[in-house]
Design an enzyme around this catalytic site. Structure first.
Site, PDB file in Angstrom:
ATOM      1  N   ALA A 164       0.810  -1.230   0.000  1.00 41.49           N
ATOM      2  CA  ALA A 164       0.000   0.000   0.000  1.00 41.49           C
ATOM      3  C   ALA A 164       0.839   1.274   0.000  1.00 41.49           C
ATOM      4  CB  ALA A 164      -0.937  -0.010   1.197  1.00 41.49           C
TER       5      ALA A 164
ATOM      6  N   GLU B 174       2.582   4.841 -27.847  1.00 44.84           N
ATOM      7  CA  GLU B 174       2.738   5.724 -26.685  1.00 44.84           C
ATOM      8  C   GLU B 174       3.668   6.872 -27.026  1.00 44.84           C
ATOM      9  OE1 GLU B 174       2.579   4.243 -22.616  1.00 44.84           O
ATOM     10  OE2 GLU B 174       3.128   2.329 -23.498  1.00 44.84           O
TER      11      GLU B 174
ATOM     12  N   HIS C  72      -1.987  -7.388 -23.025  1.00 49.47           N
ATOM     13  CA  HIS C  72      -3.035  -6.482 -23.498  1.00 49.47           C
ATOM     14  C   HIS C  72      -3.436  -6.750 -24.958  1.00 49.47           C
ATOM     15  CE1 HIS C  72      -2.063  -4.519 -19.849  1.00 49.47           C
ATOM     16  NE2 HIS C  72      -1.053  -3.787 -20.287  1.00 49.47           N
TER      17      HIS C  72
ATOM     18  N   LYS D 296       6.897   2.473 -27.641  1.00 51.36           N
ATOM     19  CA  LYS D 296       7.039   3.668 -26.806  1.00 51.36           C
ATOM     20  C   LYS D 296       7.792   4.741 -27.589  1.00 51.36           C
ATOM     21  CE  LYS D 296       6.752   1.416 -22.335  1.00 51.36           C
ATOM     22  NZ  LYS D 296       5.480   1.994 -21.880  1.00 51.36           N
TER      23      LYS D 296
ATOM     24  N   ARG E  86       5.648  -3.088   4.582  1.00 49.91           N
ATOM     25  CA  ARG E  86       6.689  -3.148   5.610  1.00 49.91           C
ATOM     26  C   ARG E  86       6.953  -1.746   6.152  1.00 49.91           C
ATOM     27  NH1 ARG E  86      10.730  -5.749   1.437  1.00 49.91           N
ATOM     28  NH2 ARG E  86      10.002  -3.810   0.549  1.00 49.91           N
TER      29      ARG E  86
ATOM     30  N   LYS F 178      -0.300  -7.364 -13.260  1.00 51.71           N
ATOM     31  CA  LYS F 178       0.691  -7.797 -14.237  1.00 51.71           C
ATOM     32  C   LYS F 178       2.054  -7.242 -13.836  1.00 51.71           C
ATOM     33  CE  LYS F 178       1.942  -5.722 -17.750  1.00 51.71           C
ATOM     34  NZ  LYS F 178       2.379  -4.710 -18.735  1.00 51.71           N
TER      35      LYS F 178
HETATM   36  P1  NDP Z   1       6.448  -0.622  -6.076  1.00 48.94           P
HETATM   37  O1  NDP Z   1       7.806  -1.037  -6.505  1.00 48.94           O
HETATM   38  O2  NDP Z   1       6.203   0.809  -5.735  1.00 48.94           O
HETATM   39  O3  NDP Z   1       6.096  -1.595  -4.866  1.00 48.94           O
HETATM   40  C1  NDP Z   1       4.943  -1.512  -4.083  1.00 48.94           C
HETATM   41  C2  NDP Z   1       5.262  -1.801  -2.632  1.00 48.94           C
HETATM   42  O4  NDP Z   1       5.606  -3.167  -2.443  1.00 48.94           O
HETATM   43  C3  NDP Z   1       6.438  -1.040  -2.096  1.00 48.94           C
HETATM   44  O5  NDP Z   1       6.012   0.240  -1.702  1.00 48.94           O
HETATM   45  C4  NDP Z   1       6.893  -1.888  -0.933  1.00 48.94           C
HETATM   46  O6  NDP Z   1       6.229  -1.488   0.241  1.00 48.94           O
HETATM   47  C5  NDP Z   1       6.404  -3.268  -1.267  1.00 48.94           C
HETATM   48  N1  NDP Z   1       7.533  -4.175  -1.539  1.00 48.94           N
HETATM   49  C6  NDP Z   1       8.644  -3.887  -2.270  1.00 48.94           C
HETATM   50  N2  NDP Z   1       9.437  -4.989  -2.336  1.00 48.94           N
HETATM   51  C7  NDP Z   1       8.814  -5.965  -1.649  1.00 48.94           C
HETATM   52  C8  NDP Z   1       9.133  -7.311  -1.347  1.00 48.94           C
HETATM   53  N3  NDP Z   1      10.229  -7.862  -1.799  1.00 48.94           N
HETATM   54  N4  NDP Z   1       8.263  -8.016  -0.594  1.00 48.94           N
HETATM   55  C9  NDP Z   1       7.123  -7.458  -0.136  1.00 48.94           C
HETATM   56  N5  NDP Z   1       6.778  -6.175  -0.387  1.00 48.94           N
HETATM   57  C10 NDP Z   1       7.609  -5.444  -1.135  1.00 48.94           C
HETATM   58  O7  NDP Z   1       5.452  -1.106  -7.187  1.00 48.94           O
HETATM   59  P2  NDP Z   1       4.217  -0.388  -7.836  1.00 48.94           P
HETATM   60  O8  NDP Z   1       3.320   0.136  -6.779  1.00 48.94           O
HETATM   61  O9  NDP Z   1       4.664   0.516  -8.906  1.00 48.94           O
HETATM   62  O10 NDP Z   1       3.535  -1.628  -8.585  1.00 48.94           O
HETATM   63  C11 NDP Z   1       2.963  -2.719  -7.898  1.00 48.94           C
HETATM   64  C12 NDP Z   1       2.661  -3.824  -8.890  1.00 48.94           C
HETATM   65  O11 NDP Z   1       1.752  -3.334  -9.868  1.00 48.94           O
HETATM   66  C13 NDP Z   1       3.884  -4.315  -9.671  1.00 48.94           C
HETATM   67  O12 NDP Z   1       3.741  -5.678  -9.901  1.00 48.94           O
HETATM   68  C14 NDP Z   1       3.789  -3.569 -10.988  1.00 48.94           C
HETATM   69  O13 NDP Z   1       4.392  -4.326 -12.037  1.00 48.94           O
HETATM   70  C15 NDP Z   1       2.294  -3.506 -11.177  1.00 48.94           C
HETATM   71  N6  NDP Z   1       1.884  -2.375 -11.996  1.00 48.94           N
HETATM   72  C16 NDP Z   1       2.147  -1.100 -11.609  1.00 48.94           C
HETATM   73  C17 NDP Z   1       1.726  -0.035 -12.377  1.00 48.94           C
HETATM   74  C18 NDP Z   1       1.980   1.370 -11.932  1.00 48.94           C
HETATM   75  O14 NDP Z   1       1.439   2.276 -12.608  1.00 48.94           O
HETATM   76  N7  NDP Z   1       2.746   1.596 -10.865  1.00 48.94           N
HETATM   77  C19 NDP Z   1       0.966  -0.243 -13.653  1.00 48.94           C
HETATM   78  C20 NDP Z   1       0.712  -1.630 -13.951  1.00 48.94           C
HETATM   79  C21 NDP Z   1       1.159  -2.645 -13.141  1.00 48.94           C
HETATM   80  P3  NDP Z   1       6.895  -1.661   1.662  1.00 48.94           P
HETATM   81  O15 NDP Z   1       8.343  -1.343   1.515  1.00 48.94           O
HETATM   82  O16 NDP Z   1       6.123  -0.724   2.492  1.00 48.94           O
HETATM   83  O17 NDP Z   1       6.645  -3.092   2.024  1.00 48.94           O
HETATM   84  C1  BG6 Z   2       1.081  -1.202 -18.818  1.00 46.61           C
HETATM   85  C2  BG6 Z   2       2.508  -1.258 -19.309  1.00 46.61           C
HETATM   86  O1  BG6 Z   2       0.590  -2.483 -18.594  1.00 46.61           O
HETATM   87  O2  BG6 Z   2       0.293  -0.570 -19.824  1.00 46.61           O
HETATM   88  C3  BG6 Z   2       3.011   0.140 -19.603  1.00 46.61           C
HETATM   89  O3  BG6 Z   2       3.302  -1.853 -18.297  1.00 46.61           O
HETATM   90  C4  BG6 Z   2       2.126   0.837 -20.581  1.00 46.61           C
HETATM   91  O4  BG6 Z   2       4.334   0.096 -20.106  1.00 46.61           O
HETATM   92  C5  BG6 Z   2       0.680   0.774 -20.091  1.00 46.61           C
HETATM   93  O5  BG6 Z   2       2.530   2.194 -20.650  1.00 46.61           O
HETATM   94  C6  BG6 Z   2      -0.270   1.307 -21.133  1.00 46.61           C
HETATM   95  O6  BG6 Z   2      -1.530   1.381 -20.554  1.00 46.61           O
HETATM   96  P1  BG6 Z   2      -2.570   2.477 -21.059  1.00 46.61           P
HETATM   97  O7  BG6 Z   2      -3.814   2.152 -20.333  1.00 46.61           O
HETATM   98  O8  BG6 Z   2      -1.969   3.805 -20.692  1.00 46.61           O
HETATM   99  O9  BG6 Z   2      -2.651   2.302 -22.533  1.00 46.61           O
END
Ligand code: NDP
Ligand code: BG6
Length: 442
Positions: A13, A191, A215, A298, A46, A123
């Site tokens: 979170a 993109e 996708h 991209k 964490r 994903k």
């Molecule tokens: P982050 O890298 O910001 O990680 C989210 C949180 O996970 C961290 O804040 C951390 O919280 C916790 N974390 C990190 N490493 C570990 C670990 N080894 N074990 C347990 N908890 C861990 O990721 P995002 O929020 O960017 O993305 C989350 C998921 O969503 C990923 O799988 C990403 O591929 C997917 N995703 C993200 C998108 C985006 O727009 N960000 C878009 C599409 C998919 P803490 O340190 O508090 O535990």
């Molecule tokens: C995500 C990819 O799944 O989709 C990104 O990891 C990409 O690289 C994104 O930019 C595109 O999503 P949208 O909804 O902006 O077309």
């Protein structure tokens, strides 16, 4: 009717996805009454937050303070949820780095998250067939397939959900949807931005893993699947799987944008592709002989996702003796504007019989009032309702990886100028994607 008595636990979170997408979607669902006031959100991670400092971190509106809490670490997490209310279902959203999905699911199960629990997984689901299968096997030890919700946010885009409606709720299109009438399908997903701050993730992935495996193969399956016997998720998944089974990739070319190797965290000898074009066939009675093309990349100068269905030309008779009449086309505009254009031949007024192509446009923005809900609202809402239609099955993820396997990590990409769609390396009569870009722009 509002959804009630649900607990939503966000693992990770403190991260980017939770803050930018999940929490805003949940706030919108509370505010528009989709989820009732007895639903609770519990952030987990964490990181050291109190309930108060977490609410502050995510910018929670004060009126939702009684609905949002934070729990640090795994110990006591299940009891904390139980302490917040008597819930008839618990939704756990894994907003975690992908490598943490399997072990976290196992830890959750051991902590007490077992019955009436649904696990949403972001994903990327694995990085290849083996890792996806291992992850599926790991998850299946603790949770049944009906408890696992694998996200593909493209399925929740309004214009994507409309593809099945367009195909199966309109008797005028249904009979012509086959290779006897359609010449080609072209799927474009462009993109404007490059990798930005996501270089560390993207360089290990590349555009084929990042966009095509999930996708764009899902879009392709929706465009070409047979009519399901019902709208239940199993029937739809069954038909999508049949398309994936019949799919064969005939050609694939990769490119990389100029300057990619100078982006933050990208190695200066990286061979990761940022652009790909593919030709595919679907070897079914309905589709044999008709190519499907995908282009995605991209830093190609525009954010634009659309699908062009080109019909075969009329015979070289009557109005088309010189063969110059354009193909009829149906264009699904997915984003940024959403709608559908139908391009057809029309006599130019006043001329003897000069013909041009004119467009009939349907645009969400002019046909419907109100804003279209953001994809994560729809996905969270469906998971709470127990509807898996817009989520991807274990078999679909594995089969997609299997099909794409020979085209992962191909190496030696050509270089294209940043901000432009690269020159095609395939002999394809590409329809100019920008030709229809203004159809729904106001
Ligand atoms: P982050 O890298 O910001 O990680 C989210 C949180 O996970 C961290 O804040 C951390 O919280 C916790 N974390 C990190 N490493 C570990 C670990 N080894 N074990 C347990 N908890 C861990 O990721 P995002 O929020 O960017 O993305 C989350 C998921 O969503 C990923 O799988 C990403 O591929 C997917 N995703 C993200 C998108 C985006 O727009 N960000 C878009 C599409 C998919 P803490 O340190 O508090 O535990
Ligand atoms: C995500 C990819 O799944 O989709 C990104 O990891 C990409 O690289 C994104 O930019 C595109 O999503 P949208 O909804 O902006 O077309």
């Amino acid at each position: 009717m509002s959804i009630n008595c649900s607990a939503i636990v966000i693992m990770g979170a403190s991260g980017d996805l939770a803050k930018r997408k999940l929490i805003p979607a949940l706030i919108a669902l509370f505010e528009n009454g989709t989820i009732a006031g007895d639903c609770m959100v519990l952030g987990n991670g964490r990181s050291d937050y109190t309930d108060e400092s977490f609410r502050e971190h995510i910018g929670l509106p004060a009126e939702l303070s009684d609905n949002v809490y934070y729990h640090q670490g795994m110990d006591g997490l299940f009891d904390r949820v139980k302490g917040l209310g008597d819930f008839n279902k618990i939704i756990v959203f894994m907003a975690l780095p992908p490598a943490a999905y399997g072990n976290t699911a196992e830890a959750l199960y051991r902590e007490g998250f077992q019955d009436n629990v649904r696990i949403i997984i972001e994903k990327p689901f694995g990085v290849n067939y083996d890792s996806a299968r291992k992850l599926n096997d790991h998850l299946k030890k603790f949770y049944s397939e009906t408890q696992i919700y694998r996200i593909d946010h493209y399925l929740a885009k309004e214009a994507v959900q409309n593809i099945l409606v367009f195909r199966f709720a309109n008797s005028i299109f249904f009979p012509v949807w086959n290779s006897s009438n359609i010449e080609s399908i072209q799927i474009n997903a462009f993109e404007e931005i490059g990798v930005e701050s996501r270089g560390a993730y993207f360089d290990k992935s590349g555009i084929i893993r990042d966009m095509v495996q999930n996708h764009l193969l899902q879009l392709l399956a929706l465009l070409t699947m047979e009519a399901p016997v019902s709208l239940d998720p199993e029937s739809i998944r069954h038909q999508k799987l049949n398309i994936l089974r019949a799919l064969s990739i005939k050609d694939c070319h990769i490119q990389q944008y100029e300057g990619y190797r100078s982006e933050e965290t990208i190695p200066d000898d990286s061979e990761t592709e940022t652009y790909a074009e593919l030709k595919m066939n679907i070897d079914t009675y309905r589709w044999t002989g008709m190519p499907v093309y995908i282009r995605t990349g991209k830093a190609v100068g525009r954010k634009l996702t659309n699908i062009v269905i080109s019909f075969k030309k009329v015979p070289q008779l009557l109005f088309n003796k010189d063969g110059k009449l354009d193909n009829n086309r149906i264009i699904f505009h997915i984003q940024p504007q959403s709608g559908i254009t139908i391009g057809h031949s029309t006599k130019i007024p006043g001329s003897d019989m000069d013909i041009t192509t004119t467009d009939m446009d349907f645009c969400y923005a002019t046909s419907f009032d109100g804003t279209v809900p953001e994809a994560y609202q729809k996905l969270l809402q469906d998971a709470m309702k127990g509807d898996q239609t817009l989520f991807v099955s274990a078999e679909e993820t594995e089969l997609s990886w299997k099909k794409i396997a020979p085209y992962l990590d191909m190496g030696s990409p050509l270089i294209y100028p940043k901000g432009q769609i690269p020159l095609s390396q395939m002999e394809v009569n590409w329809v100019d994607p920008d030709k229809y870009a203004n159809s729904c722009r106001f």
